[in-house]
Every structure is written in structure tokens, then in C-alpha cells.
Write an enzyme that holds these catalytic residues in place. Structure first.
Site: not given
Ligand code: LM2
Ligand code: CA
Length: 451
Positions: A98, A150, A159, A189, A193, A215
Site C-alpha cells: 500500500n 484509501q 501512499d 498488509d 487502505h 488485512e
Molecule cells: C499494518 N497493517 O495494515 C501492519 O500490520 C502494521 O504493523 C503497520 O504499522 C502498518 N500496517 C503499516 O504497514 C507498523 C507500526 C507503526 C509504524 C509503521 C511503519 O504499527 O507504528 O509507524 O509500521 O513503520 C512508524 C511510527 C509512526 C510513524 C511511521 C512513519 O510508529 O509514528 O508515523 O513509522 O515514519 C509518523
Molecule cells: Ca492507499
């Protein structure tokens, strides 16, 4: 039309969350294959960002579709797939399609690729992303607005314009590379979205049939619903783990008699917890110990959906990554050391995988409960499970549909070479056996563990 739940005659998946490729290869050969697991879900194989402290979620920020990650390189990935296949275990890759990264400043990925927020040299530039024009920063805020969900950014993640042929071709090229390496299918994943039609268009570009499970996390009052994606493949069923936790923690196990969810059983992938939900609340996790084992035993023995087991590492805070070298490379997984919890190896859970395979194709019969937290049920003439989530039960007779004989209780013993390392129960000609059941414990008998 949707392909039925995991292909083959063994439907149990295990997510070896964050395991490196060499460790997955070894686990397939030494444990998953011999114990009857049908498939393994591996963490995202594509090049990802590298962030201070190496949080686990680096993997969900793609930088390129090269396969150099903290878990290994392309040849290690290929060797893993070969090892799993040799053991009869299918391999499902977590496909992050995505979006790309969310780091505003850009940086260098795990494979050495330079990147900026909307600039991934050789693949994607600014025009390949949706810029939704909402909320000042293009981030999703309102989940009751399908356009935002989305076409805006999930936590700042760039995105991808999955509506464009160019982007669809690049994503399909990546998935086809994995298929060429032998991968059997994908967890999609963040499917929620992407419009369902975009996923369908990518699926149509795949070089061969692949098992897809998506998902799509349902939310009350939200317009984007799991059912809208059913035409693309199976769905991860998020209500299941929440319902199971509520029944175990607050209600009565006797309510499990009609347990299921709204999705058709044949298209639901069910789980107690996953890598996201175990970092929140409202589900059971390895931290619940015996109760977690009982809940997984129920999931494996119950004929609704296809179970996906979680295999975790212990974490102090929710960002903490897996055990890593100073370089950021993930250390080998050695079960029960170094924070690797290996729930899939817990005796009850691992042995109920064999139970599930033994009872495949049968229905539930001989249900009994005490009106509270002790339940028991059979699966045709193939298996019988007792679960006790309260105090000890003494001297009770249980009616099974099993043929007369002596059975290994696989909750407490392993059955191998015709012998049982735990207690053995004798089922009489009428299908009855007598037993005591300790508090927060159970008994599982099946025909493939008959002495
Ligand atoms: C998913 N499913 O829709 C995954 O199961 C989930 O684990 C992913 O989030 C999410 N979608 C994106 O693929 C994880 C995690 C986030 C993390 C993202 C990207 O839960 O906390 O975000 O991966 O690594 C992190 C930071 C967030 C920041 C982002 C971008 O926690 O604060 O946003 O990176 O730098 C500003
Ligand atoms: Ca999207």
C-alpha cells in the site's frame, strides 16, 4: 472467485514474527514439517528503512523491492523457501504494497538504497503516490470516510497510487519475483487502505495462482468492510481473538458452544493475537500463559476458519525490535532463549496442530459443559478435547465418539514411535473414559495418538 482457505490438507499457519531466513529454514526442517504445520508466514521480504534502535516496524516501510533485509538476503530467502518446501510447509510472505516509507527526511535502506519520502530511485517518484489533499498533511484522520482511508497516508507512509497501471506493474513485478522464488502466497498488509479493485488488478497480474489473505480491520461505523474484499481472497478475522479473550477473561467457556464469526468459515483466517494486537489490549497473548495455551487449543480444535498461530519475542516497550546484532541484523531464533517465546512450540499448542490434522473433515459432537468454565467436545470419531478454565474437576466420565482403545493425552505428552510420554486414557466400547482434570488444564485425545 476466492480460493479456499490455505491450499493442501494441513491448514495451520504460524507467523514466525521477525525470524531471520536461516532460522525459519531450520524451524521448517526440524519442527514445523515434522509436527504437521501447513504453512509459515514470514516477515516482509523487501528492503526496508533502518531506524535508531531497530524497532520491529522498520519492516513495514519499504525502500525498494530488493530482498536485502535485516533477516537475510535473496539467496538465504530462496534457501528458506526450499527448506520449508522440502519439509512440506508452504511459505506466505507479508506483502507491504500500500505504501513506501514514512521518514520525512529519507535515508538509506537495509540494502543500501538511498531514498527520499516520495523518491525511490529507479522505481517510484512523486507522481506515483496519492496526495489526497486532506487534513493539512495528507494523513488519514477520519476512518468514516472511505476516500481518506484509501487515498490519504497511514501514519505518514507514502501512499502508492495503486490505481495506476505503472504502480500495479511494479507491485506485481515484486510479488512475481517472490513467486518465482517459490513463495506460495501473501498476507496483504494494509489491504483496507487500498480499494478492493486495485488488489484485484494486482492479483490479475500474478504469474500463477497464489493464496491471498487480506488485512482489513473492521471498525464500528466504518464504510470500508472486510466483506468488500472477499472476491480477492481470504480475510484475517479480527473479531475472533477479541471474542475469545472476552469469553476467557470475563464470560464463560460454555459460551463457546456456538463460537464463530460473521465471515464464512472457509474464507476466514483466525488468530488469538497478531504482531499488532499483542501490543495493544483486549486479546490473549503469551503473557497469559496457561490461559493462552487453552485458548489456542480451542482455536485449533474448533472447526471455524483456518488458524494462524503467533510466535513472538518478548518486548519491554511496544516498539522494541527482535534480538539484533550491533549491525541491526536479526539474531538467530533459539527457542526459549534471548526473548524468543516460541508459542508454537508450547507442548499443548504444537500437539493440537496434530489433533487438528487428525480430525480434519469432521464436525463437532458430544458437546458437554458444566454451565461455567469447563467444556468438552468431540470431532466425529477422530478426536476429543476437554478444557478446564476453573478449579480441579475430579472423577468425571466423558462421552466421546472415539473407538475403544488407549489414547495418549497430547496436552501432557508427546506421541511418538507408538509410545506416549504422558498420561494414557482408556476409552471403553461405549466411547466413555474417566478422568480428573487439573485447574486451568485440559485433555486432548485423537486417533493419530492411539496406542
Ligand atoms: C499494518 N497493517 O495494515 C501492519 O500490520 C502494521 O504493523 C503497520 O504499522 C502498518 N500496517 C503499516 O504497514 C507498523 C507500526 C507503526 C509504524 C509503521 C511503519 O504499527 O507504528 O509507524 O509500521 O513503520 C512508524 C511510527 C509512526 C510513524 C511511521 C512513519 O510508529 O509514528 O508515523 O513509522 O515514519 C509518523
Ligand atoms: Ca492507499
Amino acid at each position: 472467485t476466492a480460493q479456499a482457505a490455505p491450499p493442501g490438507n494441513k491448514d495451520v499457519l504460524v507467523h514466525l514474527f521477525s525470524w531471520n531466513w536461516n532460522s525459519v529454514a531450520r524451524e521448517c526442517r526440524d519442527f514445523l514439517g515434522p509436527r504437521g504445520f501447513g504453512g509459515v508466514q514470514v516477515s516482509p521480504p523487501q528492503e526496508h528503512v533502518v531506524v535508531n534502535g531497530f524497532p520491529w516496524w522498520q519492516d513495514y516501510q519499504p525502500v525498494s523491492y530488493g530482498l536485502n533485509t535485516r533477516r537475510g538476503n535473496e539467496s538465504e530467502f530462496r534457501a528458506m523457501v526450499d527448506s520449508c518446501h522440502a519439509a512440506g510447509v508452504k511459505v506466505y510472505a507479508d506483502a507491504v504494497i500500500n505504501h513506501m516509507s514514512g521518514q520525512d527526511g529519507g535515508g538509506t535502506g537495509s540494502g543500501g538504497s538511498r531514498f527520499g519520502h516520495y523518491d525511490y530511485p529507479g522505481i517510484y517518484q512523486h507522481q506515483d503516490f496519492n496526495h489526497c489533499g486532506r487534513n493539512g498533511n495528507d494523513d488519514i484522520q477520519n476512518y468514516r470516510d472511505a476516500y481518506e482511508v484509501q487515498f490519504c497516508e497511514l501514519v505518514n507512509l507514502a501512499d502508492l497510487k495503486t490505481g495506476a497501471d505503472y504502480v500495479r506493474d511494479r507491485i506485481a513485478g515484486y510479488l512475481n519475483k517472490l513467486l518465482a522464488l517459490g513463495v506460495d502466497g501473501f498476507r496483504i498488509d494494509a489491504a483496507k487502505h487500498m480499494p478492493p479493485a486495485d488488489i484485484a488488478a494486482i492479483k490479475a497480474r500474478l504469474s500463477r495462482p497464489a493464496y491471498l489473505y487480506q488485512e482489513v480491520i473492521p471498525g464500528a461505523g466504518e464504510p470500508v468492510r472486510p466483506e468488500q474484499y472477499a472476491g480477492n481472497g481470504d480475510l484475517l478475522e479480527f473479531h475472533y481473538g477479541e471474542d475469545l479473550a472476552r469469553i476467557f477473561n470475563q464470560e464463560k467457556l460454555s459460551y463457546l458452544r456456538t463460537f464463530g464469526s460473521t465471515l464464512p468459515s472457509g474464507s476466514a483466517v483466525v488468530f488469538t493475537d497478531n504482531h499488532d494486537t499483542q501490543r495493544g489490549s483486549g486479546v490473549l497473548t503469551y503473557r497469559d500463559n496457561a490461559r493462552y495455551a487453552l485458548a489456542n487449543a480451542f482455536m485449533l480444535a474448533w472447526p471455524y476458519g483456518s488458524p494462524k498461530l503467533m510466535s513472538s519475542y518478548e518486548f519491554g516497550n511496544k516498539d522494541e525490535g527482535p534480538p539484533a546484532e550491533a549491525s541491526g541484523r536479526t539474531r538467530d531464533s533459539v527457542c526459549f532463549t534471548d526473548r524468543w517465546r516460541c508459542e508454537h512450540r508450547w507442548q499443548v499448542i504444537a500437539n493440537l496442530v496434530g489433533f487438528r490434522n487428525a480430525v480434519r473433515g469432521t464436525g463437532v459432537n458430544n458437546w458437554w459443559d458444566n454451565g461455567n468454565d469447563v467444556i468438552a467436545f468431540g470431532r466425529g470419531d477422530r478426536g476429543y478435547l476437554v478444557l478446564n478454565d476453573e478449579g480441579p474437576v475430579t472423577g468425571r466420565s466423558f462421552q466421546t465418539g472415539l473407538p475403544a482403545g488407549r489414547y495418549c493425552d497430547v496436552v501432557h505428552g508427546n506421541f511418538s514411535g507408538g509410545a506416549c510420554s504422558g498420561p494414557v486414557y482408556t476409552v471403553d466400547g461405549g466411547g466413555w473414559f474417566r478422568a480428573d482434570v487439573a485447574a486451568q488444564d485440559g485433555i486432548a485425545l485423537h486417533v493419530n495418538a492411539k496406542l
